[in-house]
Design a protein around this motif. Structure first.
Motif, PDB file in Angstrom:
ATOM      1  N   GLY A 130       0.795  -1.222   0.000  1.00 33.91           N
ATOM      2  CA  GLY A 130       0.000   0.000   0.000  1.00 33.91           C
ATOM      3  C   GLY A 130       0.821   1.262   0.000  1.00 33.91           C
ATOM      4  N   GLY A 131       2.052   1.164  -0.470  1.00 34.60           N
ATOM      5  CA  GLY A 131       2.966   2.297  -0.379  1.00 34.60           C
ATOM      6  C   GLY A 131       2.956   3.198  -1.592  1.00 34.60           C
ATOM      7  N   ALA A 132       3.663   4.300  -1.441  1.00 35.45           N
ATOM      8  CA  ALA A 132       3.855   5.279  -2.516  1.00 35.45           C
ATOM      9  C   ALA A 132       5.033   6.156  -2.132  1.00 35.45           C
ATOM     10  N   ALA A 133       5.503   6.931  -3.092  1.00 31.06           N
ATOM     11  CA  ALA A 133       6.558   7.924  -2.848  1.00 31.06           C
ATOM     12  C   ALA A 133       7.824   7.330  -2.262  1.00 31.06           C
ATOM     13  N   GLY A 134       8.049   6.035  -2.478  1.00 32.07           N
ATOM     14  CA  GLY A 134       9.270   5.402  -2.012  1.00 32.07           C
ATOM     15  C   GLY A 134       9.277   4.997  -0.554  1.00 32.07           C
ATOM     16  N   PHE A 135       8.185   5.237   0.188  1.00 33.29           N
ATOM     17  CA  PHE A 135       8.157   4.877   1.604  1.00 33.29           C
ATOM     18  C   PHE A 135       8.225   3.362   1.765  1.00 33.29           C
ATOM     19  N   GLY A 136       9.234   2.898   2.496  1.00 33.69           N
ATOM     20  CA  GLY A 136       9.371   1.470   2.770  1.00 33.69           C
ATOM     21  C   GLY A 136      10.017   0.672   1.671  1.00 33.69           C
ATOM     22  N   VAL A 137      10.337   1.299   0.534  1.00 30.77           N
ATOM     23  CA  VAL A 137      10.993   0.585  -0.562  1.00 30.77           C
ATOM     24  C   VAL A 137      12.456   0.353  -0.190  1.00 30.77           C
ATOM     25  N   PHE A 138      12.939  -0.847  -0.470  1.00 28.01           N
ATOM     26  CA  PHE A 138      14.352  -1.176  -0.240  1.00 28.01           C
ATOM     27  C   PHE A 138      14.927  -1.771  -1.508  1.00 28.01           C
TER      28      PHE A 138
END
Length: 454
Positions: A228-236
């Motif tokens: 449910g993410g966006a804008a790079g939040f939580g992406v690794f």
């Protein structure tokens, strides 16, 4: 219990690249551009950034989408005594820049402006008579203004959550938006219909992801994405290089130990190459419209800018149009009608965004090219657009006239149009540069003049 009712939802041709209108399409519009609205899971904002989800909203970057007579809603701090003065200065300078450089009029500082905050402002805060302060998140305030005024709301993200704010029943388009804003759902849908996507492992809160990671190919690199993410939040992604299985294992373990591991996420094979963004519109029957194809600029895992040229558009257009026709033919499961933006690398769809994205100003300016030519002269053409989302401009420079002087200097020296989406007196601003050279000489000159610590 909230009363359910029907809302008039329209998509006039001039705003297809932005979203849809709720209410009278001929009425003035409420412009409230919410960053938090693009998150299917808003808890990710606090999980990965230690901030309340409301705090990432600004709204100032929506100023370029306004017209005189519209209502602009922005987030503002409640503990700054001169908050009204700072907002007036920012709006006034941005209006002056757009009027001088393009001939286009935006909501002026003496127009209808609503400030949204977490609480009532300090007693010493004095606002201009045309300003109004409301407590609440950006879209909550927008809905309250809509209910009271009866003017239209420009819905940049038309999903079920927004319609629920009105107590309205979800539409088929809103349900589609909600569904495919979830990365896990979108990946399954695209795979079922043969759309080219990287190999993806989906996690829904059951099973042990560590076992899956242990079986990943050592020859590949991977990216972890919250569903449910966006804008790079939580992406690794190992700083944009792709993560090895061992790096993923360590990262997942650290997230689990810290209590930050999302309940739903995916691990996708990393695809190296140039990251492209596409802004398009899918019709029920007609041929899809492609508004622009741009190169994305990513720092680490975050989008920080974009670049458009006609050469890039020509090179990629046939492949993109073929892909959009494929998406338009998905039937039986969803209603893919409306604004649809894609992130692509080497022909693979990396992300699907059925909503406005950070690259939207490029499409917006391309649609305004004829108006710019009327103002700049018949020989004017847009040959390049560069977007930078992180230009720090202290409020004092806005109010002292330094920004306006810098814009004029860059035009005189480089013939580059410097067009802020909106000048944000409290956060970095998002700026569009038109007809800079490939080395970014105009952008560098502007930033040297205004991008300074406060």
């Amino acid at each position: 219990m909230a009363k359910h009712f029907s809302l008039g939802i329209f998509t006039p041709p001039e705003i297809r690249h932005l979203g849809a209108l709720i209410g009278d399409p001929d009425a003035p519009r409420i412009i409230a551009l919410s960053t938090s609205a693009v998150f299917g899971d808003r808890t990710l904002i606090s999980r990965f950034n230690d901030r309340d989800w409301r705090s990432i909203d600004s709204g100032f970057q929506g100023h370029l989408y306004t017209r005189p007579g519209d209502c602009l809603i922005v987030r503002a701090p409640s503990d700054v005594p001169n908050v009204g003065e700072q907002v007036v200065g920012a709006l006034a300078v941005n209006c002056e820049i757009w009027q001088r450089l393009t001939g286009i009029a935006l909501v002026p500082p003496d127009g209808r402006v609503v400030l949204a905050g977490d609480r009532r402002p300090s007693p010493e805060v004095v606002l201009p008579k045309n300003f109004e302060w409301r407590v609440g998140a950006l879209l909550e305030v927008a809905v309250s203004v809509f209910r009271e005024s009866g003017i239209a709301l420009l819905a940049f993200t038309l999903d079920e959550r927004l319609l629920a704010e009105f107590g309205a029943q979800p539409s088929s388009v809103a349900t589609t938006t909600t569904t495919i804003m979830d990365k896990n759902c979108a990946t399954r849908l695209l795979n079922r219909h043969g759309v080219s996507c990287p190999e993806t492992h989906i996690f829904e809160g059951d099973g042990d992801p560590m076992q899956v990671v242990a079986g990943l190919s050592q020859r590949e690199r991977y990216v972890l994405k919250p569903a449910g993410g966006a804008a790079g939040f939580g992406v690794f992604s190992n700083h944009g290089a792709g993560a090895t299985p061992e790096q993923l294992h360590r990262h997942l373990g650290a997230l689990r130990t810290a209590g930050r591991l999302p309940g739903r996420f995916q691990i996708q094979v990393f695809v190296p190459g140039e990251s492209l963004g596409v802004v398009g519109f899918v019709h029920a029957q007609d041929r899809p419209e492609i508004f622009d194809i741009h190169r994305q600029i990513i720092e680490g895992d975050r989008f920080v800018g974009a670049s458009w040229t006609p050469e890039l558009e020509t090179r990629e257009r046939e492949r993109v149009e073929c892909l959009y026709r494929q998406l338009a033919n998905i039937e039986g499961e969803l209603c893919p009608v409306g604004l649809l933006c894609l992130d692509m690398i080497d022909g693979h769809v990396i992300d699907v965004n059925p909503r406005l994205t950070a690259g939207a100003p490029i499409a917006h300016l391309l649609r305004l090219e004829s108006r710019l030519a009327q103002h700049r002269g018949p020989g004017f053409r847009i040959e390049r657009i560069d977007l930078n989302t992180k230009v720090a401009i202290p409020s004092r420079l806005i109010n002292e006239g330094a920004v306006l002087n810098a814009v004029e200097t860059v035009w005189d020296e480089h013939q580059v149009l410097v067009l802020p989406q909106g000048l944000d007196p409290f956060n970095p601003s998002k700026i569009v540069f038109v007809n800079d050279n490939a080395e970014g000489a105009g952008q560098r000159r502007f930033r040297a003049l205004v991008d300074q610590p406060g």
